[in-house]
Design a protein around this motif. Sequence first.
Motif, PDB file in Angstrom:
ATOM      1  N   HIS A  33       0.744  -1.204  -0.072  1.00 14.19           N
ATOM      2  CA  HIS A  33      -0.031   0.081  -0.225  1.00 14.19           C
ATOM      3  C   HIS A  33       0.822   1.031  -0.226  1.00 14.19           C
ATOM      4  O   HIS A  33       0.317   2.110   0.708  1.00 14.19           O
ATOM      5  CB  HIS A  33      -0.953   0.032   1.143  1.00 14.19           C
ATOM      6  CG  HIS A  33      -1.923  -1.221   1.236  1.00 14.19           C
ATOM      7  ND1 HIS A  33      -2.790  -1.455   0.249  1.00 14.19           N
ATOM      8  CD2 HIS A  33      -1.961  -2.297   2.255  1.00 14.19           C
ATOM      9  CE1 HIS A  33      -3.366  -2.414   0.702  1.00 14.19           C
ATOM     10  NE2 HIS A  33      -2.884  -3.042   1.653  1.00 14.19           N
ATOM     11  N   ASP A  34       2.031   1.257  -0.951  1.00 17.18           N
ATOM     12  CA  ASP A  34       2.716   2.302  -0.816  1.00 17.18           C
ATOM     13  C   ASP A  34       2.531   3.389  -1.588  1.00 17.18           C
ATOM     14  O   ASP A  34       1.838   2.988  -2.923  1.00 17.18           O
ATOM     15  CB  ASP A  34       4.156   1.905  -1.130  1.00 17.18           C
ATOM     16  CG  ASP A  34       4.233   1.109  -2.288  1.00 17.18           C
ATOM     17  OD1 ASP A  34       3.295   0.459  -2.479  1.00 17.18           O
ATOM     18  OD2 ASP A  34       5.433   1.005  -2.882  1.00 17.18           O
ATOM     19  N   ARG A  35       2.265   4.473  -1.589  1.00 19.39           N
ATOM     20  CA  ARG A  35       1.455   5.602  -2.267  1.00 19.39           C
ATOM     21  C   ARG A  35       2.569   6.803  -2.640  1.00 19.39           C
ATOM     22  O   ARG A  35       2.238   7.577  -3.605  1.00 19.39           O
ATOM     23  CB  ARG A  35       0.286   6.351  -1.800  1.00 19.39           C
ATOM     24  CG  ARG A  35      -0.645   5.208  -1.512  1.00 19.39           C
ATOM     25  CD  ARG A  35      -2.020   5.897  -1.246  1.00 19.39           C
ATOM     26  NE  ARG A  35      -3.253   4.838  -1.170  1.00 19.39           N
ATOM     27  CZ  ARG A  35      -3.266   3.866  -0.946  1.00 19.39           C
ATOM     28  NH1 ARG A  35      -2.371   2.854  -0.941  1.00 19.39           N
ATOM     29  NH2 ARG A  35      -4.409   2.874  -0.695  1.00 19.39           N
ATOM     30  N   CYS A  36       3.717   6.750  -2.179  1.00 18.98           N
ATOM     31  CA  CYS A  36       4.680   7.900  -2.246  1.00 18.98           C
ATOM     32  C   CYS A  36       5.910   7.520  -2.935  1.00 18.98           C
ATOM     33  O   CYS A  36       6.940   8.076  -3.277  1.00 18.98           O
ATOM     34  CB  CYS A  36       5.081   8.644  -1.023  1.00 18.98           C
ATOM     35  SG  CYS A  36       6.049   7.662   0.054  1.00 18.98           S
ATOM     36  N   GLY A  37       5.914   6.086  -3.357  1.00 15.30           N
ATOM     37  CA  GLY A  37       7.202   5.420  -4.105  1.00 15.30           C
ATOM     38  C   GLY A  37       8.404   5.285  -3.057  1.00 15.30           C
ATOM     39  O   GLY A  37       9.354   5.393  -3.655  1.00 15.30           O
ATOM     40  N   GLY A  38       8.035   5.222  -1.871  1.00 17.49           N
ATOM     41  CA  GLY A  38       9.107   5.067  -0.899  1.00 17.49           C
ATOM     42  C   GLY A  38       9.963   6.063  -0.369  1.00 17.49           C
ATOM     43  O   GLY A  38      10.898   5.992   0.224  1.00 17.49           O
ATOM     44  N   MET A  39       9.080   7.083  -0.508  1.00 21.32           N
ATOM     45  CA  MET A  39       9.849   8.477  -0.009  1.00 21.32           C
ATOM     46  C   MET A  39       9.809   8.783   1.345  1.00 21.32           C
ATOM     47  O   MET A  39      10.013   9.853   1.797  1.00 21.32           O
ATOM     48  CB  MET A  39       9.166   9.805  -1.064  1.00 21.32           C
ATOM     49  CG  MET A  39       9.537   9.395  -2.418  1.00 21.32           C
ATOM     50  SD  MET A  39      11.423   9.462  -2.796  1.00 21.32           S
ATOM     51  CE  MET A  39      11.689  11.167  -2.672  1.00 21.32           C
ATOM     52  N   GLY A  40       8.779   8.072   2.093  1.00 18.26           N
ATOM     53  CA  GLY A  40       8.617   8.393   3.358  1.00 18.26           C
ATOM     54  C   GLY A  40       7.616   9.477   3.752  1.00 18.26           C
ATOM     55  O   GLY A  40       7.230  10.141   4.707  1.00 18.26           O
ATOM     56  N   ALA A  41       6.786   9.627   2.542  1.00 17.81           N
ATOM     57  CA  ALA A  41       5.716  10.638   2.765  1.00 17.81           C
ATOM     58  C   ALA A  41       4.332  10.239   3.061  1.00 17.81           C
ATOM     59  O   ALA A  41       3.629  11.082   3.570  1.00 17.81           O
ATOM     60  CB  ALA A  41       5.928  11.563   1.356  1.00 17.81           C
ATOM     61  N   CYS A  42       4.026   9.116   2.621  1.00 17.72           N
ATOM     62  CA  CYS A  42       2.499   8.766   2.584  1.00 17.72           C
ATOM     63  C   CYS A  42       2.117   8.009   3.899  1.00 17.72           C
ATOM     64  O   CYS A  42       0.952   8.109   4.325  1.00 17.72           O
ATOM     65  CB  CYS A  42       2.163   7.845   1.505  1.00 17.72           C
ATOM     66  SG  CYS A  42       2.858   6.250   1.324  1.00 17.72           S
ATOM     67  N   CYS A  43       3.135   7.537   4.618  1.00 16.80           N
ATOM     68  CA  CYS A  43       2.863   6.705   5.782  1.00 16.80           C
ATOM     69  C   CYS A  43       1.926   5.701   5.597  1.00 16.80           C
ATOM     70  O   CYS A  43       1.150   5.022   6.524  1.00 16.80           O
ATOM     71  CB  CYS A  43       2.509   7.560   6.931  1.00 16.80           C
ATOM     72  SG  CYS A  43       3.950   8.765   7.035  1.00 16.80           S
ATOM     73  N   ASN A  44       1.879   4.906   4.467  1.00 19.19           N
ATOM     74  CA  ASN A  44       0.709   3.881   4.193  1.00 19.19           C
ATOM     75  C   ASN A  44       1.499   2.382   4.190  1.00 19.19           C
ATOM     76  O   ASN A  44       0.820   1.405   4.094  1.00 19.19           O
ATOM     77  CB  ASN A  44      -0.104   4.162   2.962  1.00 19.19           C
ATOM     78  CG  ASN A  44      -1.020   5.118   3.118  1.00 19.19           C
ATOM     79  OD1 ASN A  44      -1.551   5.322   4.258  1.00 19.19           O
ATOM     80  ND2 ASN A  44      -1.231   5.759   2.121  1.00 19.19           N
ATOM     81  N   CYS A  45       2.876   2.494   4.090  1.00 18.86           N
ATOM     82  CA  CYS A  45       3.401   1.091   3.668  1.00 18.86           C
ATOM     83  C   CYS A  45       3.881   0.314   5.044  1.00 18.86           C
ATOM     84  O   CYS A  45       4.834  -0.384   5.036  1.00 18.86           O
ATOM     85  CB  CYS A  45       4.690   1.368   3.043  1.00 18.86           C
ATOM     86  SG  CYS A  45       6.063   2.389   3.881  1.00 18.86           S
ATOM     87  N   ILE A  46       2.593   0.177   5.680  1.00 17.20           N
ATOM     88  CA  ILE A  46       2.874  -0.492   6.999  1.00 17.20           C
ATOM     89  C   ILE A  46       3.051  -1.929   7.061  1.00 17.20           C
ATOM     90  O   ILE A  46       2.215  -2.391   6.330  1.00 17.20           O
ATOM     91  CB  ILE A  46       1.871  -0.158   8.036  1.00 17.20           C
ATOM     92  CG1 ILE A  46       1.713   1.455   8.298  1.00 17.20           C
ATOM     93  CG2 ILE A  46       1.888  -0.864   9.385  1.00 17.20           C
ATOM     94  CD1 ILE A  46       0.523   1.998   8.935  1.00 17.20           C
ATOM     95  N   SER A  76       7.566   0.227   5.794  1.00 20.75           N
ATOM     96  CA  SER A  76       8.479  -0.716   5.134  1.00 20.75           C
ATOM     97  C   SER A  76       9.504   0.087   4.196  1.00 20.75           C
ATOM     98  O   SER A  76      10.436  -0.634   3.955  1.00 20.75           O
ATOM     99  CB  SER A  76       7.588  -1.717   4.059  1.00 20.75           C
ATOM    100  OG  SER A  76       6.855  -1.124   3.264  1.00 20.75           O
ATOM    101  N   CYS A  77       9.148   1.242   3.937  1.00 23.66           N
ATOM    102  CA  CYS A  77      10.187   1.841   3.117  1.00 23.66           C
ATOM    103  C   CYS A  77      11.337   2.435   3.835  1.00 23.66           C
ATOM    104  O   CYS A  77      12.412   2.981   3.364  1.00 23.66           O
ATOM    105  CB  CYS A  77       9.669   3.089   2.248  1.00 23.66           C
ATOM    106  SG  CYS A  77       8.883   4.518   3.111  1.00 23.66           S
ATOM    107  N   GLN A  78      11.302   2.329   5.155  1.00 22.59           N
ATOM    108  CA  GLN A  78      12.218   2.845   5.827  1.00 22.59           C
ATOM    109  C   GLN A  78      13.101   1.683   6.560  1.00 22.59           C
ATOM    110  O   GLN A  78      14.091   2.051   7.314  1.00 22.59           O
ATOM    111  CB  GLN A  78      11.658   3.670   7.082  1.00 22.59           C
ATOM    112  CG  GLN A  78      10.722   4.850   6.653  1.00 22.59           C
ATOM    113  CD  GLN A  78      11.473   6.024   6.138  1.00 22.59           C
ATOM    114  OE1 GLN A  78      12.305   6.471   6.593  1.00 22.59           O
ATOM    115  NE2 GLN A  78      11.173   6.075   4.841  1.00 22.59           N
TER     116      GLN A  78
END
Length: 90
Positions: A33-46, A76-78
Amino acid sequence: MPKVTFMPSGKVIEIDGETTLREAAHLLDISVHDRCGGMGACCNCIVTIMEGAANICPKSVVEEAVFYLAEHDRLSCQCRLIGDVVVKAI
Ligand code: FES
């Protein structure tokens, strides 16, 4: 190299220390569920860490600011690994 097991699929991948959990999930065609391409901006990639929490880098500044992350949840992107983990992609 560290091994990631994604639940509930049980898919496993070995990744180097530069690859994030988000990138590992994508390599296995698992949605995070990533929406910002892994930039740490959407906070959805839990993802929820089920085993091996000590084998992940410390929480980033971005993660520390996300109040709704549960105790065992990470963005997950972090997350880069230093050892094996089992995670639940939600
Ligand atoms: S992909 Fe947007 S914060 Fe991780």
